[in-house]
Design a protein around this motif. Structure first.
Motif, PDB file in Angstrom:
ATOM      1  N   LYS A 268      36.170  41.379  44.143  1.00  0.00           N
ATOM      2  CA  LYS A 268      36.519  42.758  43.801  1.00  0.00           C
ATOM      3  C   LYS A 268      36.582  43.011  42.293  1.00  0.00           C
ATOM      4  O   LYS A 268      36.631  44.161  41.856  1.00  0.00           O
ATOM      5  N   GLY A 269      36.596  41.960  41.505  1.00  0.00           N
ATOM      6  CA  GLY A 269      36.715  42.134  40.060  1.00  0.00           C
ATOM      7  C   GLY A 269      37.296  40.893  39.413  1.00  0.00           C
ATOM      8  O   GLY A 269      36.671  39.837  39.408  1.00  0.00           O
ATOM      9  N   TRP A 270      38.522  41.038  38.878  1.00  0.00           N
ATOM     10  CA  TRP A 270      39.168  39.932  38.186  1.00  0.00           C
ATOM     11  C   TRP A 270      40.624  39.813  38.630  1.00  0.00           C
ATOM     12  O   TRP A 270      41.250  40.794  38.989  1.00  0.00           O
ATOM     13  N   VAL A 271      41.142  38.587  38.574  1.00  0.00           N
ATOM     14  CA  VAL A 271      42.560  38.368  38.772  1.00  0.00           C
ATOM     15  C   VAL A 271      43.024  37.399  37.693  1.00  0.00           C
ATOM     16  O   VAL A 271      42.321  36.443  37.335  1.00  0.00           O
ATOM     17  N   PHE A 272      44.203  37.685  37.148  1.00  0.00           N
ATOM     18  CA  PHE A 272      44.774  36.827  36.105  1.00  0.00           C
ATOM     19  C   PHE A 272      46.224  36.514  36.488  1.00  0.00           C
ATOM     20  O   PHE A 272      46.977  37.406  36.889  1.00  0.00           O
ATOM     21  N   ARG A 273      46.608  35.238  36.347  1.00  0.00           N
ATOM     22  CA  ARG A 273      47.966  34.827  36.692  1.00  0.00           C
ATOM     23  C   ARG A 273      48.530  33.904  35.613  1.00  0.00           C
ATOM     24  O   ARG A 273      47.778  33.165  34.962  1.00  0.00           O
ATOM     25  N   GLU A 274      49.832  33.974  35.445  1.00  0.00           N
ATOM     26  CA  GLU A 274      50.515  33.146  34.448  1.00  0.00           C
ATOM     27  C   GLU A 274      51.894  32.759  34.977  1.00  0.00           C
ATOM     28  O   GLU A 274      52.508  33.516  35.733  1.00  0.00           O
ATOM     29  N   TRP A 275      52.372  31.577  34.593  1.00  0.00           N
ATOM     30  CA  TRP A 275      53.731  31.141  34.903  1.00  0.00           C
ATOM     31  C   TRP A 275      54.590  31.370  33.675  1.00  0.00           C
ATOM     32  O   TRP A 275      54.366  30.771  32.619  1.00  0.00           O
ATOM     33  N   ALA A 276      55.572  32.263  33.799  1.00  0.00           N
ATOM     34  CA  ALA A 276      56.450  32.593  32.673  1.00  0.00           C
ATOM     35  C   ALA A 276      57.794  33.059  33.217  1.00  0.00           C
ATOM     36  O   ALA A 276      58.104  34.258  33.225  1.00  0.00           O
ATOM     37  N   PRO A 277      58.617  32.147  33.709  1.00  0.00           N
ATOM     38  CA  PRO A 277      59.856  32.531  34.402  1.00  0.00           C
ATOM     39  C   PRO A 277      60.850  33.290  33.528  1.00  0.00           C
ATOM     40  O   PRO A 277      61.674  34.046  34.053  1.00  0.00           O
ATOM     41  N   ASN A 278      60.795  33.100  32.212  1.00  0.00           N
ATOM     42  CA  ASN A 278      61.767  33.763  31.339  1.00  0.00           C
ATOM     43  C   ASN A 278      61.297  35.148  30.871  1.00  0.00           C
ATOM     44  O   ASN A 278      62.050  35.870  30.216  1.00  0.00           O
ATOM     45  N   ALA A 279      60.065  35.522  31.219  1.00  0.00           N
ATOM     46  CA  ALA A 279      59.517  36.808  30.754  1.00  0.00           C
ATOM     47  C   ALA A 279      60.138  37.972  31.527  1.00  0.00           C
ATOM     48  O   ALA A 279      60.485  37.850  32.713  1.00  0.00           O
TER      49      ALA A 279
END
Length: 609
Positions: free
Chosen positions: A60-71
């Motif tokens: 469908k396009g793009w997906v972006f993921r990040e681990w940042a529990p304090n954000a």
């Protein structure tokens, strides 16, 4: 009753420490069970973070993921948003501190630049994604950004099912950027075209590539890593690195990476130092966070998320780039709370006195388990100066699972001998003991010198032996005693080191022909010059100079050692040593090696038995 592990059966001096050894073994097995849901999945299944986190193209396009529990909020910014926060590119918080955003296909294109603006309680900052697989530096501003890498025709490997040759393993340690003759930063393509043929001709069957993971400062030799999943863009593109590896495989040359999991750069924008306002997201808290000698940060190997990050990193380089394994840098620093600084390591109790980081030991054990799951013929090498028992023993035997350990005592010995002893004090009994002093049942990589001895502040073996005479007396017909002595000892040191190996042999790029001078990367103090961060191949190519004599000897030496099947696994049998005459003889299979280290006497009809 708990079984006695083979590491203890093979070395009864370890019996007093059986409880500690069993404890470390159980800890690794327990952590593996925890990470694999009680064995319902494999460690390889667990180490797939790079397939989930970071930027990925979807149907469908793009997906972006990040681990940042304090954000508290994260925005994707880049050329598509004019580098400004835009609610259209705000990420959504998921469970477990993960964040996600889905984008239409036309928002991002191959070559676009991007990064994150991460908000946390009390602050915010720009960050390069932790899982970015392509990071580039702007030539004018020096700013680093992540880059979309989505070529229309991705590189496809041509060499399939490559199996490294390890009979014996002959490693050519190299650095892509400084491999060229010209005073500049070399490229993956130039290395593939100009240097790989030299490596093959010289007889090496493996290259150990330094400085692959992206690092902000070129002069760090690649050891201050900022972006663990990004191949350094200063040498070229990901596809060009893949083509280099493919070409090496076609020549029968394995490619292992100098991987840095022992520490990370302090940079906050480029690296992981304070990713979401939490200085301990990836790193140990308190005094253990900073490495006192390296000006860097130490990973928290007790955190499952950090283990996930690092194990995924191992698998990524094996799967995505087809690397054949790793030389793990700084293992001693990982093993001990002291990082090995100021430690003597004089007896076995020093390895089991409670000053060891069991989290790091567990991580290294799991990393070796994973790597050999992903590639059964993968090569793993530990750089450990401490002599920790079991580093290169099998995991099921109570070891940590490395295939080899670096024989770091040998180059130190040669440096001390050349610096501190007159020729008459080179005693064969001491030499033979040093080059054969290793743990039974653990394979080592023997070497006379590596890049460590070639840096500014140190000297290569040839420079210690010949020094200033290299500038004036290396022409054929003009050699003097200093040059002739230096070349002879250069050959002898290499032959006795390589011929007594019990696993493999390593040489740093150019040292096989006695490359002159030192390595000094571009910096302010030298006017940002590449004059010393290169290799002068014209010296060995010029048959009127004596450099090729050393290169020819090195090639003949490797040809001899490769010509004997299983040479490196056969016993080294001493036949004779006479310290007064300075003569040594030993045998391996049908080969007899005889060395005369006497600086004044040649012997005719010399007898030994």
């Amino acid at each position: 009753m708990e079984r006695t592990l083979n590491i203890i059966k093979h070395d009864l001096w370890l019996e007093p420490f059986e409880e500690a050894i069993n404890g470390r073994y159980r800890y690794a097995l327990g952590k593996k069970s925890e990470l694999t849901n009680g064995g319902k999945q494999s460690l390889s299944d667990f180490a797939t973070g790079y397939l989930y986190f970071g930027l990925h193209k979807t149907s469908k396009g793009w997906v972006f993921r990040e681990w940042a529990p304090n954000a508290t909020q994260i925005y994707l910014i880049g050329t598509f948003s004019n580098w400004k926060e835009d609610q259209a590119y705000a990420m959504t918080r998921l469970e477990n501190g993960n964040w996600e955003i889905e984008l239409p296909a036309d928002v991002l294109h191959h070559g676009d630049l991007y990064k994150l603006i991460v908000h946390w309680n009390g602050g915010c900052g720009e960050r390069i994604p932790a899982w970015a697989t392509r990071v580039v530096q702007d030539a004018q501003t020096g700013i680093f950004n992540a880059q979309v890498w989505d070529p229309q025709t991705p590189y496809v490997f041509k060499t399939k099912n490559f199996k490294p040759a390890t009979d014996p393993l002959l490693i050519y340690e190299c650095h892509i950027g400084m491999a060229q003759q010209e005073e500049k930063v070399g490229t993956y393509n130039e290395f593939r075209e100009k240097i790989l043929p030299r490596v093959a001709k010289a007889g090496y069957n493996c290259i150990q590539v330094m400085a692959v993971q992206e690092h902000p400062y070129y002069g760090s030799f690649g050891y201050h890593v900022s972006n663990f999943f990004a191949a350094s863009s200063r040498f070229g593109t990901p596809d060009e690195l893949k083509e280099l590896i493919d070409a090496a495989h076609a020549l029968g040359i394995a490619v292992i990476m100098d991987i840095v999991h022992s520490h990370s750069v302090k940079n906050e924008v480029e690296g992981l130092a304070n990713f979401a306002g939490d200085p301990n997201q990836y790193f140990y808290p308190g005094a253990r966070r900073e490495h006192p000698a390296w000006d860097s940060l130490c990973f928290d190997y007790g955190k499952n998320e950090v283990i996930h990050f690092l194990l995924s990193n191992c698998k990524y380089w094996l799967e995505e780039y087809s690397f054949d394994g790793f030389r793990f840098d700084g293992v001693t620093s990982m093993l001990y709370f002291s990082h090995g600084l100021g430690e003597a390591f004089v007896n076995y109790a020093d390895y089991y006195n409670g000053h060891q980081d069991d989290n790091a030991i567990c991580y290294l054990t799991l990393a070796n388990d994973l790597i050999h799951q992903v590639k059964v013929n993968a090569i793993t090498i530990a750089e450990d100066v401490s002599g920790m028992p079991g580093i290169a023993a099998k995991i099921e035997d109570g070891g940590y699972g490395f295939d080899y350990r670096m024989a770091m005592n040998i180059p130190d010995y040669w440096i001390r001998t050349i610096k501190d002893k007159i020729d008459e004090d080179w005693k064969p009994s001491g030499i033979f003991w040093e080059v054969t002093n290793r743990r039974k049942n653990e394979k080592t990589i023997s070497y006379a010198e590596s890049h460590d001895q070639a840096l500014v502040g140190d000297k290569t073996i040839i420079f210690r032996l010949i020094d200033a005479d290299m500038y004036w007396h290396m022409q054929k017909g003009d050699a003097n005693y200093v040059v002739n002595r230096g070349i002879a000892l250069h050959k002898m040191i290499r032959l006795i080191t390589a011929s007594t190996m019990n696993g493999g042999y390593l040489n740093f790029m150019g040292n096989e022909f006695g490359h002159p001078e030192w390595i000094d990367f571009p910096r302010e103090g030298n006017g940002w010059s590449c004059k010393y961060a290169r290799r002068q191949w014209d010296l060995v190519d010029n048959k009127n100079l004596l450099y090729h004599v050393m290169a020819d000897f090195d090639a003949d030496m490797l040809k001899l050692l490769k010509g004997v099947k299983s040479f490196q696994t056969t016993p080294v049998q001493e036949i004779w040593h006479n310290d007064e005459d300075q003569v040594l003889a030993f045998q391996r299979k049908d080969l007899i090696f005889v060395f005369n280290f006497n600086p004044k006497k040649s012997f005719t009809d010399y007898g030994f038995w």
